[in-house]
Design an enzyme around this catalytic site. Structure first.
Site, mmCIF file in Angstrom:
data_model
loop_
_atom_site.group_PDB
_atom_site.id
_atom_site.type_symbol
_atom_site.label_atom_id
_atom_site.label_comp_id
_atom_site.label_asym_id
_atom_site.label_seq_id
_atom_site.Cartn_x
_atom_site.Cartn_y
_atom_site.Cartn_z
ATOM 1 N N THR A 44 47.107 31.069 57.056
ATOM 2 C CA THR A 44 48.245 31.308 57.724
ATOM 3 C C THR A 44 48.986 32.442 57.322
ATOM 4 O O THR A 44 48.452 33.493 56.727
ATOM 5 C CB THR A 44 49.176 30.129 57.851
ATOM 6 O OG1 THR A 44 50.266 30.357 58.464
ATOM 7 C CG2 THR A 44 49.801 29.796 56.485
ATOM 8 N N ASN A 45 50.418 32.687 57.602
ATOM 9 C CA ASN A 45 51.327 33.695 57.018
ATOM 10 C C ASN A 45 52.517 33.394 56.780
ATOM 11 O O ASN A 45 52.950 32.079 57.419
ATOM 12 C CB ASN A 45 51.105 35.271 57.959
ATOM 13 C CG ASN A 45 51.731 34.817 59.445
ATOM 14 O OD1 ASN A 45 53.029 34.184 59.490
ATOM 15 N ND2 ASN A 45 50.902 34.755 60.337
ATOM 16 N N PRO A 46 53.443 34.089 56.058
ATOM 17 C CA PRO A 46 54.807 33.278 55.741
ATOM 18 C C PRO A 46 55.818 33.394 56.760
ATOM 19 O O PRO A 46 57.197 33.315 56.469
ATOM 20 C CB PRO A 46 55.021 34.372 54.789
ATOM 21 C CG PRO A 46 54.164 35.467 54.564
ATOM 22 C CD PRO A 46 53.170 35.466 55.584
#
Ligand code: CTP
Length: 233
Positions: A44-46
């Protein structure tokens, strides 16, 4: 009694609604997506979803009917906005494609994962097995594949990290057949993921890019809606 946020949002809509937005269907995507390696681990990513949630709230305040297609996010749903929750990029693509048929405006503020494990494991991968190599395959490019009605205005975001952000964003505007693209630099302090402010440049098909100062995400959202308002009439 209703929550103070709900009263504020309803009052805002009474005061701020304006003709080009009334009765318009607006789809906003927000947040990251998640791609499973196994049942308990993800790629995923932030992204927090804040920019997309602010856009949804701002469009509702102007009088639009708003659907927010949100990846995993802890943010409260803005008052008056309908939520469509998804987890993966493929789910976000299916939701966006189904909703776009009735849409007057689509804003893709989400940061979908671009890659997913080619062979997700059905059970938790044991740590004991040592180093692992995971093959990743590309997820669908939602904007590029979106079959949209002719009248639908489409806005994308370009998250860049290098000095040639403007040229890259302009290329994405053309390649993804967008009406406008919002450039932000993930390296700039106070801009991008996980913060409440953003500094963006709005690039439209014609006209000079509009460079905005550092603003709250809600103020950035209003500037973006101002920039596309003319195309809605
Ligand atoms: N986007 C999309 N589908 C994806 C990835 C991104 O529709 N699988 C959308 C984003 O929501 C954004 C725009 O495409 O509106 C540009 O996203 P960005 O991450 O800047 O670029 P990418 O197209 O992913 O290209 P690259 O990672 O090579 O910069």
């Amino acid at each position: 009694m209703s929550e103070p946020e709900a009263i504020l949002a309803a009052a805002e809509r009474l005061l701020l609604q304006r003709a080009p937005w009334q009765g318009k269907n607006v789809i906003v995507t927000a947040g990251p997506t998640r791609e499973h390696l196994d049942p308990v681990r993800v790629v995923t990513n932030p992204s927090s979803g804040r920019m997309g949630y602010a856009l949804a709230a701002a469009a509702y305040a102007r009088g639009a009917e708003v659907v927010l297609v949100s990846g995993p996010s802890d943010l409260p749903l803005p008052f008056g906005v309908t939520a469509h929750r998804v987890e993966t990029t493929a789910e976000m693509q299916r939701a966006a494609q189904a909703l776009v048929k009735r849409a007057d405006l689509v804003i893709m503020a989400a940061a979908p994962a671009d890659y997913r494990p080619a062979k997700p494991a059905a059970t938790k991968r044991p740590r004991a097995s040592g180093a692992i190599t995971i093959e990743l395959e590309p997820t669908p490019d939602i904007l590029s594949s979106l079959e949209r009605p002719k009248k639908c205005v489409v806005v994308g975001f370009a998250l860049e990290t290098g000095g040639d952000g403007l040229a890259k964003a302009q290329a994405k505007l053309r390649e993804k057949r967008l009406d406008a693209i919002i450039l932000n630099d993930a390296h700039e302090p106070g801009a991008g993921f996980e913060v409440t402010t953003n500094r963006v440049t709005i690039i439209r098909r014609s006209g000079e890019p509009i460079e905005l100062p550092l603003l709250s995400k809600r103020d950035v959202a209003d500037k973006i809606l101002d920039a596309v308002e003319q195309s809605l009439t």
